[in-house]
Design a protein around this motif. Structure first.
Motif, PDB file in Angstrom:
ATOM      1  N   THR A 166       0.789  -1.125   0.039  1.00 14.63           N
ATOM      2  CA  THR A 166      -0.006   0.063  -0.137  1.00 14.63           C
ATOM      3  C   THR A 166       0.872   1.351  -0.017  1.00 14.63           C
ATOM      4  O   THR A 166       1.860   1.382   0.729  1.00 14.63           O
ATOM      5  CB  THR A 166      -0.922  -0.087   1.351  1.00 14.63           C
ATOM      6  N   VAL A 167       0.769   2.244  -0.763  1.00 11.38           N
ATOM      7  CA  VAL A 167       1.649   3.227  -1.206  1.00 11.38           C
ATOM      8  C   VAL A 167       0.922   4.513  -1.251  1.00 11.38           C
ATOM      9  O   VAL A 167      -0.275   4.576  -1.530  1.00 11.38           O
ATOM     10  CB  VAL A 167       2.690   2.921  -2.390  1.00 11.38           C
ATOM     11  N   ASP A 168       1.555   5.671  -0.995  1.00  9.50           N
ATOM     12  CA  ASP A 168       1.076   7.067  -1.235  1.00  9.50           C
ATOM     13  C   ASP A 168       1.632   7.628  -2.393  1.00  9.50           C
ATOM     14  O   ASP A 168       3.076   7.744  -2.425  1.00  9.50           O
ATOM     15  CB  ASP A 168       0.910   7.891   0.036  1.00  9.50           C
ATOM     16  N   THR A 169       1.100   8.187  -3.288  1.00 12.37           N
ATOM     17  CA  THR A 169       1.909   8.753  -4.507  1.00 12.37           C
ATOM     18  C   THR A 169       1.163  10.347  -4.505  1.00 12.37           C
ATOM     19  O   THR A 169       0.275  10.665  -4.004  1.00 12.37           O
ATOM     20  CB  THR A 169       1.377   8.233  -6.059  1.00 12.37           C
ATOM     21  N   LEU A 170       2.207  11.033  -5.176  1.00  9.50           N
ATOM     22  CA  LEU A 170       1.912  12.612  -5.257  1.00  9.50           C
ATOM     23  C   LEU A 170       0.826  12.681  -6.299  1.00  9.50           C
ATOM     24  O   LEU A 170      -0.196  13.645  -6.175  1.00  9.50           O
ATOM     25  CB  LEU A 170       2.955  13.179  -5.489  1.00  9.50           C
ATOM     26  N   GLY A 171       0.507  11.971  -7.231  1.00 11.53           N
ATOM     27  CA  GLY A 171      -0.578  12.255  -8.129  1.00 11.53           C
ATOM     28  C   GLY A 171      -1.815  11.334  -8.040  1.00 11.53           C
ATOM     29  O   GLY A 171      -2.851  11.695  -8.214  1.00 11.53           O
ATOM     30  N   ALA A 225      -5.714  16.150 -13.633  1.00 13.42           N
ATOM     31  CA  ALA A 225      -6.039  16.856 -14.648  1.00 13.42           C
ATOM     32  C   ALA A 225      -4.405  17.479 -15.136  1.00 13.42           C
ATOM     33  O   ALA A 225      -3.701  17.472 -14.057  1.00 13.42           O
ATOM     34  CB  ALA A 225      -6.779  18.007 -14.280  1.00 13.42           C
ATOM     35  N   GLY A 226      -4.404  17.830 -16.300  1.00 10.44           N
ATOM     36  CA  GLY A 226      -2.897  18.326 -16.569  1.00 10.44           C
ATOM     37  C   GLY A 226      -2.891  18.915 -18.044  1.00 10.44           C
ATOM     38  O   GLY A 226      -4.105  18.948 -18.709  1.00 10.44           O
ATOM     39  N   GLU A 227      -1.770  19.332 -18.349  1.00 13.97           N
ATOM     40  CA  GLU A 227      -1.469  19.985 -19.579  1.00 13.97           C
ATOM     41  C   GLU A 227      -0.857  19.652 -20.646  1.00 13.97           C
ATOM     42  O   GLU A 227       0.047  18.841 -20.505  1.00 13.97           O
ATOM     43  CB  GLU A 227      -0.754  21.590 -19.238  1.00 13.97           C
ATOM     44  N   THR A 272      -3.283   8.874 -31.145  1.00 17.79           N
ATOM     45  CA  THR A 272      -2.339   9.729 -30.767  1.00 17.79           C
ATOM     46  C   THR A 272      -1.583   9.592 -29.614  1.00 17.79           C
ATOM     47  O   THR A 272      -2.200   9.238 -28.554  1.00 17.79           O
ATOM     48  CB  THR A 272      -3.312  10.987 -30.687  1.00 17.79           C
ATOM     49  N   HIS A 273      -0.455   9.836 -29.598  1.00 16.49           N
ATOM     50  CA  HIS A 273       0.398   9.926 -28.273  1.00 16.49           C
ATOM     51  C   HIS A 273       0.517  11.307 -27.584  1.00 16.49           C
ATOM     52  O   HIS A 273       1.068  12.132 -28.241  1.00 16.49           O
ATOM     53  CB  HIS A 273       1.851   9.419 -28.501  1.00 16.49           C
ATOM     54  N   LEU A 274      -0.086  11.293 -26.428  1.00 15.13           N
ATOM     55  CA  LEU A 274      -0.140  12.628 -25.674  1.00 15.13           C
ATOM     56  C   LEU A 274       0.849  12.724 -24.574  1.00 15.13           C
ATOM     57  O   LEU A 274       1.127  11.561 -23.793  1.00 15.13           O
ATOM     58  CB  LEU A 274      -1.616  13.077 -25.174  1.00 15.13           C
ATOM     59  N   ILE A 275       1.783  13.846 -24.508  1.00 13.99           N
ATOM     60  CA  ILE A 275       2.496  13.945 -23.410  1.00 13.99           C
ATOM     61  C   ILE A 275       1.902  14.963 -22.469  1.00 13.99           C
ATOM     62  O   ILE A 275       1.628  16.260 -22.876  1.00 13.99           O
ATOM     63  CB  ILE A 275       3.844  14.418 -23.737  1.00 13.99           C
ATOM     64  N   VAL A 276       1.472  14.730 -21.316  1.00 16.45           N
ATOM     65  CA  VAL A 276       0.754  15.691 -20.380  1.00 16.45           C
ATOM     66  C   VAL A 276       1.515  15.875 -19.120  1.00 16.45           C
ATOM     67  O   VAL A 276       1.841  14.938 -18.475  1.00 16.45           O
ATOM     68  CB  VAL A 276      -0.663  14.908 -20.186  1.00 16.45           C
ATOM     69  N   GLU A 301       6.913  13.837 -11.102  1.00 14.94           N
ATOM     70  CA  GLU A 301       8.015  14.156 -11.470  1.00 14.94           C
ATOM     71  C   GLU A 301       8.242  14.361 -13.070  1.00 14.94           C
ATOM     72  O   GLU A 301       9.212  15.220 -13.356  1.00 14.94           O
ATOM     73  CB  GLU A 301       8.980  13.152 -10.913  1.00 14.94           C
ATOM     74  N   ALA A 302       7.813  13.457 -13.780  1.00 14.50           N
ATOM     75  CA  ALA A 302       7.860  13.685 -15.037  1.00 14.50           C
ATOM     76  C   ALA A 302       6.334  13.684 -15.636  1.00 14.50           C
ATOM     77  O   ALA A 302       5.648  13.245 -15.310  1.00 14.50           O
ATOM     78  CB  ALA A 302       8.598  12.574 -15.703  1.00 14.50           C
ATOM     79  N   PRO A 303       6.260  14.169 -16.955  1.00 13.71           N
ATOM     80  CA  PRO A 303       4.935  14.261 -17.688  1.00 13.71           C
ATOM     81  C   PRO A 303       4.615  12.766 -18.112  1.00 13.71           C
ATOM     82  O   PRO A 303       5.246  11.914 -18.086  1.00 13.71           O
ATOM     83  CB  PRO A 303       5.197  15.007 -19.180  1.00 13.71           C
ATOM     84  N   LEU A 304       3.240  12.553 -18.114  1.00 10.09           N
ATOM     85  CA  LEU A 304       2.642  11.241 -18.274  1.00 10.09           C
ATOM     86  C   LEU A 304       2.496  11.302 -19.881  1.00 10.09           C
ATOM     87  O   LEU A 304       2.262  11.914 -20.417  1.00 10.09           O
ATOM     88  CB  LEU A 304       1.188  10.926 -17.553  1.00 10.09           C
ATOM     89  N   SER A 305       2.694   9.808 -20.230  1.00 10.00           N
ATOM     90  CA  SER A 305       2.482   9.670 -21.619  1.00 10.00           C
ATOM     91  C   SER A 305       1.146   8.881 -21.765  1.00 10.00           C
ATOM     92  O   SER A 305       0.896   8.178 -20.798  1.00 10.00           O
ATOM     93  CB  SER A 305       3.304   8.410 -22.080  1.00 10.00           C
ATOM     94  N   VAL A 306       0.531   9.475 -22.602  1.00 10.23           N
ATOM     95  CA  VAL A 306      -1.085   8.776 -22.816  1.00 10.23           C
ATOM     96  C   VAL A 306      -1.372   8.336 -24.255  1.00 10.23           C
ATOM     97  O   VAL A 306      -1.024   9.232 -25.273  1.00 10.23           O
ATOM     98  CB  VAL A 306      -2.063   9.852 -22.264  1.00 10.23           C
TER      99      VAL A 306
END
Length: 372
Positions: free
Chosen positions: A266-271, A313-315, A326-330, A336-341
């Motif tokens: 069981t972990v806590d993440t910032l996001g 939510a992100g940009e 489509t590969h989105l970088i958000v 720490e790093a943008p997410l790939s979607v």
């Protein structure tokens, strides 16, 4: 130990190849380091990894073209030590195909049969059978120089199959083909393996080739086997970050361990907040931190009034169009790093402007803990 019956030998879990503590050293360099592996009868098995990882070295030792520095290799229960390549129940298809240019198709296929001293009728029957297996019926008289790349690959397969080996070894046999033909031959190879029912062992550095064709995969790095599992489990539940990163894109998220049991974390993440996930077998705790991974296709853009219990939510900072997806970088606050979607283009992901704020749904069960 009781003698095996015919029905026992036909069981799908019967071991065909056993690699036991095999090491291959060249001076101080270990091309293969303490490899342990079992490959079952009738299995399509792939050795997958980057160049120099030891996969071809292992294949060549199974074939008898090289010998272990230590450890043992057995095929169908028989130790292979001291048995030359031409006396082993294996046959190999090389990356270069090694088709004899001065021989026609049927002469190439029949080449290995000459040492068996079969009668002409039996030799002809076996050649025709092998050509039919690889869909080359009627092309026996065609010259080797008149063949396409795909046809040469089929001739190489027929020449190996005509010897009726218990194991067919394939050393990156599709690497010289263009993308479309390569994909066609992947389907053909899998169909052929199911039809003939013998064990296939494929060496490849192409992740998608291994995932598409294999019953099981051994992922290798630096002469060692990192993970052996089904394509689905290796892709969805890689044991460590190295395996995860090699098999397609993966988002990595740092987390703090809240609770650890024998099988879960069981972990806590910032996001993504608090998440409970399975603990990988090789997990070794190093402080209170952990790394989670989630595949880009397990993230989904929420459109208009769609909502999800689990969303962030992100940009949009980058957008790459690949036809059907489509590969989105958000960029998302807290990560720490943008997410790939990776999003299909059904709803207009290909038109999302750079700088747009979007909402992304995620499945907590798709977050997997990494062993390192």
């Amino acid at each position: 130990m009781p003698e095996r019956t015919i029905s026992d030998r036909a069981m799908p879990d019967r071991v065909m190849i056993e690699i036991d503590r095999v090491t291959r050293s060249y001076g101080a360099f270990k091309a293969l380091d303490d490899a342990n592996l079992t490959i079952r009868e009738g299995e399509f098995f792939s050795l997958l990894g980057p160049s120099g990882c030891g996969k071809t070295t292992l294949l060549r030792m199974i074939a008898g073209f090289d010998n272990p520095t230590s450890g043992t290799i057995a095929v169908d229960g028989q130790p292979m030590a001291g048995i030359p390549a031409n006396r082993r129940p294996t046959n190999m298809v090389f990356q270069s195909y090694a088709i004899f240019p001065h021989l026609n198709v049927e002469q190439n296929v029949a080449y290995g049969l000459k040492r068996l001293k079969l009668g002409k009728a039996e030799e002809k029957r076996r050649v025709e059978e092998a050509l039919a297996q690889v869909s080359l019926t009627g092309l026996g008289k065609r010259g080797a120089t008149e063949l396409s790349g795909g046809q040469r690959q089929r001739v190489a397969l027929a020449r190996a199959l005509v010897m009726r080996p218990k194991v067919l070894l394939l050393d990156e046999p599709l690497s010289a083909l263009d993308k479309k033909l390569r994909e066609q031959m992947q389907v053909e190879l899998r169909r052929l393996q199911k039809a003939v029912g013998i064990t296939f062992v494929l060496v490849t550095h192409d992740q998608y080739e291994a995932l598409a064709m294999s019953d099981r995969i051994a992922v290798m790095f630096g002469g060692r086997i990192a993970q052996v599992d089904s394509p689905k489990d290796i892709y969805q539940r890689p044991v460590n970050r190295q395996v995860a990163d090699f098999l397609g894109g993966m988002n990595f998220v740092r987390a703090d361990i809240v609770e650890e049991t024998g099988t879960s974390l069981t972990v806590d993440t910032l996001g993504f907040g608090r998440v409970r996930t399975d603990k990988p077998p090789a997990f070794a705790r190093n402080g209170d931190g952990a790394t989670l991974g989630i595949r880009p296709e397990r993230l989904r853009v929420l459109w208009d009034d769609e909502t999800s219990e689990f969303e962030v939510a992100g940009e949009v900072v980058e957008r790459h169009y690949f036809g059907e997806v489509t590969h989105l970088i958000v960029r998302i606050p807290g990560f720490e790093a943008p997410l790939s979607v990776i999003e299909t283009n059904d709803f207009g992901a290909d038109d999302l402007p750079i700088g747009e704020t979007i909402r992304i749904a995620y499945d907590p069960e798709a977050l997997v803990a990494m062993a390192d």
